[in-house]
Design an enzyme around this catalytic site. Structure first.
Site, PDB file in Angstrom:
ATOM      1  N   ASN A   1       8.877  44.048 -48.569  1.00 20.82           N
ATOM      2  CA  ASN A   1       9.824  45.016 -47.980  1.00 20.82           C
ATOM      3  C   ASN A   1       9.382  45.348 -46.554  1.00 20.82           C
ATOM      4  O   ASN A   1      10.176  45.778 -45.735  1.00 20.82           O
ATOM      5  CB  ASN A   1       9.947  46.298 -48.832  1.00 20.82           C
ATOM      6  CG  ASN A   1       8.615  46.894 -49.268  1.00 20.82           C
ATOM      7  OD1 ASN A   1       7.565  46.277 -49.116  1.00 20.82           O
ATOM      8  ND2 ASN A   1       8.655  48.080 -49.823  1.00 20.82           N
TER       9      ASN A   1
ATOM     10  N   LYS B   1       1.949  45.937 -34.572  1.00 15.32           N
ATOM     11  CA  LYS B   1       1.469  45.798 -33.195  1.00 15.32           C
ATOM     12  C   LYS B   1       0.074  46.413 -33.043  1.00 15.32           C
ATOM     13  O   LYS B   1      -0.828  45.805 -32.474  1.00 15.32           O
ATOM     14  CB  LYS B   1       2.443  46.463 -32.202  1.00 15.32           C
ATOM     15  CG  LYS B   1       1.774  46.678 -30.874  1.00 15.32           C
ATOM     16  CD  LYS B   1       2.583  47.188 -29.726  1.00 15.32           C
ATOM     17  CE  LYS B   1       1.561  47.578 -28.648  1.00 15.32           C
ATOM     18  NZ  LYS B   1       2.091  47.721 -27.325  1.00 15.32           N
TER      19      LYS B   1
ATOM     20  N   GLN C   1       5.279  50.561 -44.749  1.00 15.24           N
ATOM     21  CA  GLN C   1       6.261  51.658 -44.847  1.00 15.24           C
ATOM     22  C   GLN C   1       5.732  52.881 -44.082  1.00 15.24           C
ATOM     23  O   GLN C   1       4.975  52.718 -43.153  1.00 15.24           O
ATOM     24  CB  GLN C   1       6.591  51.998 -46.313  1.00 15.24           C
ATOM     25  CG  GLN C   1       7.421  50.929 -47.025  1.00 15.24           C
ATOM     26  CD  GLN C   1       6.620  49.748 -47.508  1.00 15.24           C
ATOM     27  OE1 GLN C   1       5.647  49.900 -48.215  1.00 15.24           O
ATOM     28  NE2 GLN C   1       7.036  48.541 -47.140  1.00 15.24           N
TER      29      GLN C   1
ATOM     30  N   GLY D   1      17.280  43.044 -40.979  1.00 17.36           N
ATOM     31  CA  GLY D   1      18.196  42.965 -39.834  1.00 17.36           C
ATOM     32  C   GLY D   1      19.190  44.119 -39.768  1.00 17.36           C
ATOM     33  O   GLY D   1      20.014  44.181 -38.861  1.00 17.36           O
TER      34      GLY D   1
ATOM     35  N   LYS E   1       3.262  49.591 -36.709  1.00 15.39           N
ATOM     36  CA  LYS E   1       1.953  49.381 -37.335  1.00 15.39           C
ATOM     37  C   LYS E   1       1.406  47.984 -37.042  1.00 15.39           C
ATOM     38  O   LYS E   1       0.232  47.822 -36.703  1.00 15.39           O
ATOM     39  CB  LYS E   1       2.062  49.581 -38.863  1.00 15.39           C
ATOM     40  CG  LYS E   1       2.511  50.986 -39.260  1.00 15.39           C
ATOM     41  CD  LYS E   1       2.735  51.103 -40.759  1.00 15.39           C
ATOM     42  CE  LYS E   1       3.943  50.376 -41.262  1.00 15.39           C
ATOM     43  NZ  LYS E   1       5.235  50.861 -40.791  1.00 15.39           N
TER      44      LYS E   1
ATOM     45  N   GLY F   1       8.079  44.689 -42.724  1.00 16.97           N
ATOM     46  CA  GLY F   1       8.251  43.717 -41.646  1.00 16.97           C
ATOM     47  C   GLY F   1       7.442  44.224 -40.476  1.00 16.97           C
ATOM     48  O   GLY F   1       7.785  45.239 -39.873  1.00 16.97           O
ATOM     49  N   HIS F   2       6.316  43.592 -40.192  1.00 21.06           N
ATOM     50  CA  HIS F   2       5.409  44.049 -39.136  1.00 21.06           C
ATOM     51  C   HIS F   2       5.470  43.064 -37.965  1.00 21.06           C
ATOM     52  O   HIS F   2       5.097  41.906 -38.110  1.00 21.06           O
ATOM     53  CB  HIS F   2       3.982  44.179 -39.680  1.00 21.06           C
ATOM     54  CG  HIS F   2       3.854  45.262 -40.725  1.00 21.06           C
ATOM     55  ND1 HIS F   2       2.687  45.575 -41.361  1.00 21.06           N
ATOM     56  CD2 HIS F   2       4.782  46.121 -41.228  1.00 21.06           C
ATOM     57  CE1 HIS F   2       2.888  46.580 -42.210  1.00 21.06           C
ATOM     58  NE2 HIS F   2       4.165  46.911 -42.150  1.00 21.06           N
TER      59      HIS F   2
ATOM     60  N   GLY G   1       8.683  54.488 -41.667  1.00 17.21           N
ATOM     61  CA  GLY G   1       8.393  53.069 -41.486  1.00 17.21           C
ATOM     62  C   GLY G   1       8.793  52.560 -40.108  1.00 17.21           C
ATOM     63  O   GLY G   1       9.403  53.287 -39.307  1.00 17.21           O
ATOM     64  N   ASP G   2       8.366  51.336 -39.793  1.00 12.52           N
ATOM     65  CA  ASP G   2       8.708  50.657 -38.537  1.00 12.52           C
ATOM     66  C   ASP G   2       8.208  51.394 -37.300  1.00 12.52           C
ATOM     67  O   ASP G   2       8.809  51.324 -36.231  1.00 12.52           O
ATOM     68  CB  ASP G   2      10.231  50.446 -38.426  1.00 12.52           C
ATOM     69  CG  ASP G   2      10.764  49.655 -39.602  1.00 12.52           C
ATOM     70  OD1 ASP G   2      10.016  48.806 -40.121  1.00 12.52           O
ATOM     71  OD2 ASP G   2      11.916  49.897 -39.997  1.00 12.52           O
TER      72      ASP G   2
ATOM     73  N   GLY H   1       7.441  55.153 -26.291  1.00 13.52           N
ATOM     74  CA  GLY H   1       7.788  56.179 -25.304  1.00 13.52           C
ATOM     75  C   GLY H   1       8.708  55.601 -24.241  1.00 13.52           C
ATOM     76  O   GLY H   1       9.570  56.300 -23.695  1.00 13.52           O
TER      77      GLY H   1
HETATM   78  P1  GDP Z   1       6.060  48.171 -38.308  1.00 20.95           P
HETATM   79  O1  GDP Z   1       6.829  47.887 -39.540  1.00 20.95           O
HETATM   80  O2  GDP Z   1       5.495  49.555 -38.301  1.00 20.95           O
HETATM   81  O3  GDP Z   1       5.010  47.152 -38.003  1.00 20.95           O
HETATM   82  O4  GDP Z   1       7.106  48.128 -37.099  1.00 20.95           O
HETATM   83  P2  GDP Z   1       8.274  47.029 -36.896  1.00 20.95           P
HETATM   84  O5  GDP Z   1       7.667  45.777 -36.414  1.00 20.95           O
HETATM   85  O6  GDP Z   1       9.151  46.955 -38.075  1.00 20.95           O
HETATM   86  O7  GDP Z   1       9.143  47.741 -35.780  1.00 20.95           O
HETATM   87  C1  GDP Z   1       8.614  48.117 -34.552  1.00 20.95           C
HETATM   88  C2  GDP Z   1       9.442  47.436 -33.453  1.00 20.95           C
HETATM   89  O8  GDP Z   1       9.175  48.031 -32.207  1.00 20.95           O
HETATM   90  C3  GDP Z   1       9.104  45.965 -33.286  1.00 20.95           C
HETATM   91  O9  GDP Z   1      10.236  45.285 -32.858  1.00 20.95           O
HETATM   92  C4  GDP Z   1       8.050  45.991 -32.200  1.00 20.95           C
HETATM   93  O10 GDP Z   1       7.969  44.768 -31.468  1.00 20.95           O
HETATM   94  C5  GDP Z   1       8.567  47.084 -31.311  1.00 20.95           C
HETATM   95  N1  GDP Z   1       7.578  47.884 -30.587  1.00 20.95           N
HETATM   96  C6  GDP Z   1       6.333  48.263 -30.970  1.00 20.95           C
HETATM   97  N2  GDP Z   1       5.793  49.084 -30.056  1.00 20.95           N
HETATM   98  C7  GDP Z   1       6.704  49.236 -29.076  1.00 20.95           C
HETATM   99  C8  GDP Z   1       6.747  49.998 -27.861  1.00 20.95           C
HETATM  100  O11 GDP Z   1       5.831  50.733 -27.518  1.00 20.95           O
HETATM  101  N3  GDP Z   1       7.890  49.914 -27.114  1.00 20.95           N
HETATM  102  C9  GDP Z   1       8.936  49.130 -27.481  1.00 20.95           C
HETATM  103  N4  GDP Z   1      10.011  49.112 -26.691  1.00 20.95           N
HETATM  104  N5  GDP Z   1       8.937  48.405 -28.604  1.00 20.95           N
HETATM  105  C10 GDP Z   1       7.838  48.466 -29.413  1.00 20.95           C
HETATM  106  P1  IMO Z   2       7.492  48.602 -42.751  1.00 18.41           P
HETATM  107  O1  IMO Z   2       6.143  48.308 -43.359  1.00 18.41           O
HETATM  108  C1  IMO Z   2      11.244  50.779 -42.996  1.00 18.41           C
HETATM  109  C2  IMO Z   2      12.903  51.464 -46.992  1.00 18.41           C
HETATM  110  C3  IMO Z   2      14.171  50.733 -47.358  1.00 18.41           C
HETATM  111  C4  IMO Z   2      14.771  51.732 -48.331  1.00 18.41           C
HETATM  112  C5  IMO Z   2      13.548  52.276 -49.066  1.00 18.41           C
HETATM  113  C6  IMO Z   2      13.248  51.577 -50.369  1.00 18.41           C
HETATM  114  O2  IMO Z   2       8.069  47.483 -41.988  1.00 18.41           O
HETATM  115  O3  IMO Z   2       7.435  49.892 -41.983  1.00 18.41           O
HETATM  116  P2  IMO Z   2      12.361  49.199 -51.119  1.00 18.41           P
HETATM  117  O4  IMO Z   2      12.723  47.830 -50.666  1.00 18.41           O
HETATM  118  O5  IMO Z   2      10.941  49.561 -50.891  1.00 18.41           O
HETATM  119  O6  IMO Z   2      12.819  49.471 -52.512  1.00 18.41           O
HETATM  120  O7  IMO Z   2      13.245  50.185 -50.193  1.00 18.41           O
HETATM  121  O8  IMO Z   2      12.458  52.084 -48.179  1.00 18.41           O
HETATM  122  N1  IMO Z   2      11.801  50.575 -46.530  1.00 18.41           N
HETATM  123  C7  IMO Z   2      11.390  50.489 -45.258  1.00 18.41           C
HETATM  124  N2  IMO Z   2      11.887  51.063 -44.133  1.00 18.41           N
HETATM  125  N3  IMO Z   2      10.146  50.002 -42.930  1.00 18.41           N
HETATM  126  C8  IMO Z   2       9.617  49.449 -44.045  1.00 18.41           C
HETATM  127  O9  IMO Z   2       8.449  48.783 -44.034  1.00 18.41           O
HETATM  128  C9  IMO Z   2      10.279  49.646 -45.277  1.00 18.41           C
HETATM  129  N4  IMO Z   2      10.058  49.221 -46.534  1.00 18.41           N
HETATM  130  C10 IMO Z   2      10.989  49.807 -47.297  1.00 18.41           C
HETATM  131  O10 IMO Z   2      14.980  50.523 -46.237  1.00 18.41           O
HETATM  132  O11 IMO Z   2      15.348  52.796 -47.626  1.00 18.41           O
HETATM  133 MG    MG Z   3       8.734  47.204 -40.090  1.00 11.51          MG
END
Ligand code: GDP
Ligand code: IMO
Ligand code: MG
Length: 423
Positions: free
Chosen positions: A38, A18, A224, A302, A16, A40-41, A12-13, A332
């Protein structure tokens, strides 16, 4: 074929939100297929930074319709809060946001059950976001759930009370009791249900079939990551939905033979939030640097994200499970300044070197085996073309592409929409 998928290949994170935002101008419909708040995009553009939880990441574009699919679980309280947070953008939700009637509802007591279940697990807790995801999907597959379409029915109140009563009994069976004030939670919940009724609900599978018939372009947005998939992730430290490509079929009613491209997103390193195995996790200065430079804090909770080197064993597995056709490499820029870049190419286990993900991924039994590449010092964040990349960064991309046997089509060098380089 008119449907492409975009999903995360790690825990996850990956970024996606962006990339969905970047790609939206080429699509007519952006459809979330699983997960719930759950997720956070994060999106950054024109000086704005915005985190979406339930609403698809195409919402800031004027044309695309955003659909919350049947595979998603919706907490009306968080959803309405998200809508309110979007007020400054003056979005016409009537035109641009659709919700599947078949999406399941997260009730206040689902959140309580999530908290009680985690408390009971003690040290073995999943590290859930505590948004009620697990208990809601349990009710869905247990055939007890309430769907969004049910909130319009005459017996909605009865359905809600019956399920809540059942949950309260279940809560009593946990040894460690948790503190809560359900009356207070219900006031906000029922107000949010009222507000939710004003949104456009559709039979989303029919809507999407019709859209495909007239040639509309659809992008399915995953939440995720593949290693959190209920079947193929690092069970039991996973989420409760199908985060992999098959989830787009069940979560939207899209037939597998209608899917064209599968975009797999990965970070240039690895992060994980919550508990569970993470073979390449770093506990040293390098991991600390990745977390600090990459600003690795959960967009939903957080919490600080655990950091480590890229893991090709896990990525190859995710690419296979999803049938990834194109890769996108994020962040990168965060690796600028490291003398050496390490890449995990196999796991050392009691059975010897292994280049596939074992049945039980356990940190105790796995020692990552690394190859080392030369690092680069240059700041990548202002670069706009591939040709500007330092040689060692270009070598890193080439190396990964060769190992993963899949083209890397997009390289992201910063959080902003503009910091995206096509190859
Ligand atoms: P998602 O859940 O897959 O949408 O990703 P999140 O938003 O939870 O986490 C990605 C984090 O990395 C966010 O704070 C974005 O603003 C940041 N981010 C995305 N692409 C880049 C990148 O290429 N470089 C940097 N430094 N940050 C990025
Ligand atoms: P995005 O879409 C990162 C993780 C939680 C925990 C496990 C189960 O932003 O990439 P849950 O609340 O689903 O029962 O938690 O999955 N988790 C994530 N980790 N990005 C997410 O979503 C996540 N959604 C759940 O931290 O380990
Ligand atoms: Mg996220």
């Amino acid at each position: 074929m008119t449907v492409d998928l975009l999903l995360g290949l790690q825990w996850g994170d990956e970024g996606k939100g962006k990339i969905v935002d970047v790609l939206t101008s080429s699509y007519d419909i952006i459809a979330r297929f699983q997960g719930g708040p759950n997720a956070g995009h994060t999106l950054e553009f024109e000086g704005n930074k915005h985190v979406l939880h339930t609403i698809p990441s195409g919402i800031f574009h004027s044309k695309a319709v955003n659909l919350i699919g049947n595979g998603v679980v919706i907490d009306p309280v968080i959803f309405i809060q998200e809508i309110e947070n979007l007020a400054p953008y003056r979005i016409n939700f009537d035109k641009k946001l659709l919700i599947s009637k078949k999406a399941h509802l997260i009730l206040p007591t689902h959140r309580l059950l999530d908290a009680a279940s985690e408390a009971a697990k003690g040290k073995a807790k999943i590290g859930s976001t505590l948004k009620g995801i697990g208990p809601t999907y349990m009710d869905k597959t247990g055939r007890n759930g309430i769907r969004v379409g049910d909130i319009f029915a005459a017996n909605w109140g009865k359905k809600y009370r019956n399920l809540t009563q059942k949950h309260l009994k279940m809560l009593k069976s946990f040894e460690n009791s948790i503190e809560f004030n359900l009356d207070e939670m219900e006031v906000v919940f029922l107000e949010s249900i009222k507000a939710l009724r004003k949104f456009k609900m559709v039979d989303s599978e029919h809507y999407l079939h019709q859209a495909q018939k007239v040639g509309k372009k659809i992008l399915a947005e995953g939440a995720q990551g593949s290693l959190l998939d209920i079947d193929f992730g690092t069970y039991p430290f996973v989420t409760s939905s199908t985060t992999t490509a098959a989830g787009a079929c069940t979560g939207l009613g899209i037939a597998p033979n209608k899917i064209k491209d599968v975009f797999g997103i990965f970070k240039a390193y690895t992060t994980r939030v919550g508990s569970g195995p993470f073979p390449t996790e770093l506990f040293d200065e390098d991991g600390e640097t990745m977390g600090r430079v990459g600003n690795e804090f959960g967009a939903t909770t957080g919490r600080s994200r655990r950091c480590g080197w890229i893991d090709l064993v896990a990525l190859k597995y995710s690419i296979k499970i999803n049938g990834v056709t194109q890769l996108m490499m994020m962040k990168g820029d965060v690796l600028s300044g490291f003398d050496k870049i390490k890449v995990c190419t196999s796991y050392e286990t009691s059975q010897g070197l292994q280049d596939y993900l074992p049945y039980d991924v356990s940190d105790e039994d796995i020692k990552p085996h690394y190859e080392e590449l030369e690092g680069w010092k240059e700041d990548l964040t202002q670069m706009t073309e591939f040709s500007q990349f330092p040689q060692n960064f270009a070598n890193y991309i080439d190396y990964l592409e060769k190992e993963l046997e899949t083209p890397i089509k997009i390289v992201s060098v910063g959080p902003d929409r503009a910091q995206t380089i096509y190859r």
